[in-house]
Design an enzyme around this catalytic site. Structure first.
Site, PDB file in Angstrom:
ATOM      1  CD  GLN A  89      -1.119  -0.054   3.747  1.00  0.00           C
ATOM      2  OE1 GLN A  89      -1.355   0.958   4.397  1.00  0.00           O
ATOM      3  NE2 GLN A  89      -1.639  -1.250   4.033  1.00  0.00           N
ATOM      4  CG  HIS A  91      -0.936   5.960   3.346  1.00  0.00           C
ATOM      5  ND1 HIS A  91      -1.990   5.075   3.339  1.00  0.00           N
ATOM      6  CD2 HIS A  91      -0.039   5.484   4.245  1.00  0.00           C
ATOM      7  CE1 HIS A  91      -1.745   4.109   4.211  1.00  0.00           C
ATOM      8  NE2 HIS A  91      -0.565   4.327   4.768  1.00  0.00           N
ATOM      9  CD  GLU A 126       1.317   4.416   7.783  1.00  0.00           C
ATOM     10  OE1 GLU A 126       1.808   3.283   7.737  1.00  0.00           O
ATOM     11  OE2 GLU A 126       0.101   4.647   7.617  1.00  0.00           O
ATOM     12  CG  HIS A 250       3.830   1.422   3.969  1.00  0.00           C
ATOM     13  ND1 HIS A 250       3.346   2.413   3.154  1.00  0.00           N
ATOM     14  CD2 HIS A 250       2.917   1.306   4.969  1.00  0.00           C
ATOM     15  CE1 HIS A 250       2.202   2.876   3.622  1.00  0.00           C
ATOM     16  NE2 HIS A 250       1.922   2.215   4.723  1.00  0.00           N
ATOM     17  NE  ARG A 269      -6.414  -1.891   2.099  1.00  0.00           N
ATOM     18  CZ  ARG A 269      -7.434  -1.062   2.321  1.00  0.00           C
ATOM     19  NH1 ARG A 269      -8.196  -0.655   1.306  1.00  0.00           N
ATOM     20  NH2 ARG A 269      -7.696  -0.645   3.534  1.00  0.00           N
TER      21      ARG A 269
END
Length: 386
Positions: A89, A91, A126, A250, A269
């Protein structure tokens, strides 16, 4: 104010049946428990334990501007417990999230639809800090020279992919190669590489090949198994951290960690998951640059106090290790304190009667409680970034 928070674990196929229960000192539920969210994101807001029965998102609106409390938190704090791989995935950036969210709204895609990519209009950088002695993760695309060395050890089964990654423009076209692998058009190549990796042995890449065999068993024929071979495999020790900026590929593998991110649930994803996959959108947000995994070193602030400060304004994370002393910790705004060992006492500038937190318990601290006084164990403090 110091407002205790609670939430129930979220189940996912990759969740651990034991790690969260062990941290909290309770019997396992028997289900895979993947995450506990301590934040106000509407997908799973924490509950405020003040007798009001309010979820944190509604509670913050009610208390907005009181003692400097914001109407929305800029970050989302989680406990994450993985027993098997999360999806391959990435972001989106803030601009990509805003555009994608508006596009799916305009197309009439329900915000809770399984096929929806953008559940909000925020970016999602993140960071995760390992709580277990070992936390394994795939993070960022490995240097191409090393990847070509790995593929060379697989022999003829990986020749097509190795040749593609040896072309003069391979680095510039790496995102396109990942899209090709994940699209289904390269299934023969995927199958050949998985077969070769499953049969091979290597001194240099033994851990990567062992992971490939495990992933191929969990997700037979999944192109994400081959994409994982292009990524850095990292083992974090307790207290070590990875920061994942927008667009970085990641997939966490196993272990328990404290995770913090911008307040978003946007995930694109590409494989290794039963959830929605959108290869085109993943490639559109992908940062296909190569290099080492983005480890983040904390800065020591005082005895037993260190700060993980990635280069984003949304969040920072302070680790307090104070089993036998009291640490005074200045916070930069509204904060969430999460206990991870011992019996952690939390007091503030205005609340002198300490709140006791056991591992897995958390509280929200308003800005006027700074400095916080913390002792009796280990805790993590989520706060806005610089």
């Amino acid at each position: 104010m110091l407002a205790p928070l609670s939430n129930t674990p979220r189940d996912s196929a990759w969740g651990s049946p034991t790690l969260l229960a062990e941290l909290e000192g309770r019997e396992p539920s028997g289900a895979p428990e993947a995450e506990v969210w301590f934040g106000d994101h509407p997908s799973s807001p924490a509950q405020v334990q003040d007798g009001s029965g309010r979820a944190l998102d509604a509670w913050l609106v009610e208390h907005a501007a009181e003692a400097g409390v914001p109407a929305r938190l800029p970050f989302l704090l989680k406990l994450l417990a993985a027993a098997s791989t999360l999806s391959i995935q990435a972001h989106p950036s803030k601009a990509q999230a805003e555009a994608g969210f508006a596009r799916e709204d305009a197309a009439g895609v329900a915000r809770d639809a399984p096929a929806r990519n953008y559940h909000d209009d925020n970016h999602k950088p993140e960071m995760i800090v390992a709580l277990s002695d070992r936390f394994e993760a795939l993070s960022a695309l490995r240097d191409l020279d090393a990847t070509r060395d790995l593929l060379a050890e697989l022999g003829e089964g990986a020749a097509t992919l190795r040749d593609r990654l040896s072309a003069p423009d391979a680095a510039a076209d790496l995102g396109e190669t990942i899209g090709w692998l994940l699209s289904g058009d390269a299934q023969r190549v995927v199958d050949d590489v998985i077969a070769a990796a499953s049969a091979a042995s290597s001194v240099r890449f033994g851990a990567e090949l062992a992971l490939t065999r495990r992933l191929a068993t969990e997700y037979p024929g999944d192109a994400g198994v081959v994409v994982a071979l292009l990524m850095n495999l990292v083992t974090l020790r307790r207290g070590e951290a990875i920061f994942v900026p927008a667009g970085v590929l990641h997939a966490y593998q196993s272990g328990l960690g404290v995770e913090i991110m911008a307040a978003s649930d946007n995930v694109l994803r590409g494989g290794l998951t039963p959830k929605n996959i959108d290869v085109d959108e993943l490639v559109a947000v992908l940062d296909a640059s190569t290099g080492p995994a983005p480890l983040l070193q904390p800065e020591a602030l005082a005895a037993g106090v260190s700060r993980y400060a990635p280069p984003v304004p949304d969040f920072a994370l302070v680790r307090v290790e104070a089993p036998d002393h009291i640490a005074d910790v200045q916070t930069s705004g509204v904060a969430i304190v999460l206990a991870t060992s011992g019996e952690v006492s939390v007091g503030g500038a205005r609340t002198t009667d300490a709140v006791i937190l056991r591992p897995g318990q958390a509280l929200l601290a308003s800005p006027d409680e700074s400095p916080l006084r913390i002792g009796g164990g280990e805790a993590f403090i989520a706060e806005p970034g610089a």
